[in-house]
Design a protein around this motif. Structure first.
Motif, mmCIF file in Angstrom:
data_model
loop_
_atom_site.group_PDB
_atom_site.id
_atom_site.type_symbol
_atom_site.label_atom_id
_atom_site.label_comp_id
_atom_site.label_asym_id
_atom_site.label_seq_id
_atom_site.Cartn_x
_atom_site.Cartn_y
_atom_site.Cartn_z
ATOM 1 N N PRO A 62 0.827 -1.203 0.000
ATOM 2 C CA PRO A 62 0.000 0.000 0.000
ATOM 3 C C PRO A 62 0.866 1.260 0.000
ATOM 4 N N THR A 63 0.368 2.277 -0.687
ATOM 5 C CA THR A 63 1.038 3.573 -0.726
ATOM 6 C C THR A 63 0.005 4.661 -0.471
ATOM 7 N N GLY A 64 0.469 5.877 -0.282
ATOM 8 C CA GLY A 64 -0.430 7.010 -0.135
ATOM 9 C C GLY A 64 -1.420 6.829 1.006
ATOM 10 N N ASP A 65 -2.681 7.172 0.720
ATOM 11 C CA ASP A 65 -3.722 7.077 1.751
ATOM 12 C C ASP A 65 -3.956 5.648 2.221
ATOM 13 N N ALA A 66 -3.741 4.666 1.344
ATOM 14 C CA ALA A 66 -3.913 3.263 1.754
ATOM 15 C C ALA A 66 -2.870 2.896 2.804
ATOM 16 N N ALA A 67 -1.636 3.354 2.640
ATOM 17 C CA ALA A 67 -0.590 3.100 3.639
ATOM 18 C C ALA A 67 -0.901 3.848 4.925
#
Length: 191
Positions: A62-67
């Motif tokens: 996950p990256t961004g808001d998912a992370a």
């Protein structure tokens, strides 16, 4: 021991009745407990794609808001899903969040299921009408999700309201909010 609550707002509009009821309950948290609030509709999460049985069954990290959402989830001792009742179940943003649990479970290095075991999941929902049995599917979705991960089930705080601000007229729900988080959660059960 101090608890770290993550309130996940699942409404598609801010300041609704479900959020107001959750905030009433949060006002009663003991000193030392923390409360963090995230509106799921404000997060840019990638579409959920179930690739568990494909050629490469491990989804990308996950990256961004998912992370950010993953980190907040893992940092919390208590998760509070605040979802209005939509078509007898959780809202689309909450369902999308729960679908991402599948992605996180599919990444072995996250050890998501083990790390979630023993935490507590709570539900807050406001629905139209006084027949709260209409929320049974919503409550069951959350309770079963907690069970699957070996989490404790804290219970569901339900209120009645349709128009913005209606929850303030549900004196029973507002009174229940004052003691909601002092309830003893049901023990974790194996999935």
């Amino acid at each position: 021991m101090a608890r770290d609550f993550l309130f996940l707002l699942g409404s598609t509009r801010g300041g609704g009745n479900t959020e107001a009821l959750a905030r009433h309950a949060a006002e009663q948290l003991p000193a030392g407990d923390t409360a963090r609030w995230l509106s799921l509709v404000d997060l840019e999460l990638p579409p959920f794609r179930d690739i568990r049985h494909g050629e490469d069954p491990v989804p990308p990290a996950p990256t961004g808001d998912a992370a950010r959402l993953l980190d907040a989830t893992l940092a919390a001792t208590d998760l509070v899903i605040a979802s209005p009742l939509y078509w007898y179940s959780v809202s689309a943003p909450v369902k999308h969040y729960l679908d991402h649990w599948v992605t996180w479970l599919s990444r072995p290095e996250l050890d998501f299921k083990q790390r979630m075991t023993g935490r507590t999941l709570w539900g807050v929902s406001v629905l139209a009408g006084a027949d709260h049995s209409a929320a049974d599917p919503l409550v069951d979705t959350l309770r079963r999700s907690a069970t699957y991960l070996g989490m404790r089930w804290g219970g569901a705080l339900l209120g009645t309201g349709t128009e913005p601000g209606d929850i303030e007229g549900d004196l029973d729900a507002v009174a229940q909010a004052k003691t909601f988080f002092s309830a003893t959660p049901a023990p974790a059960t194996p999935a």
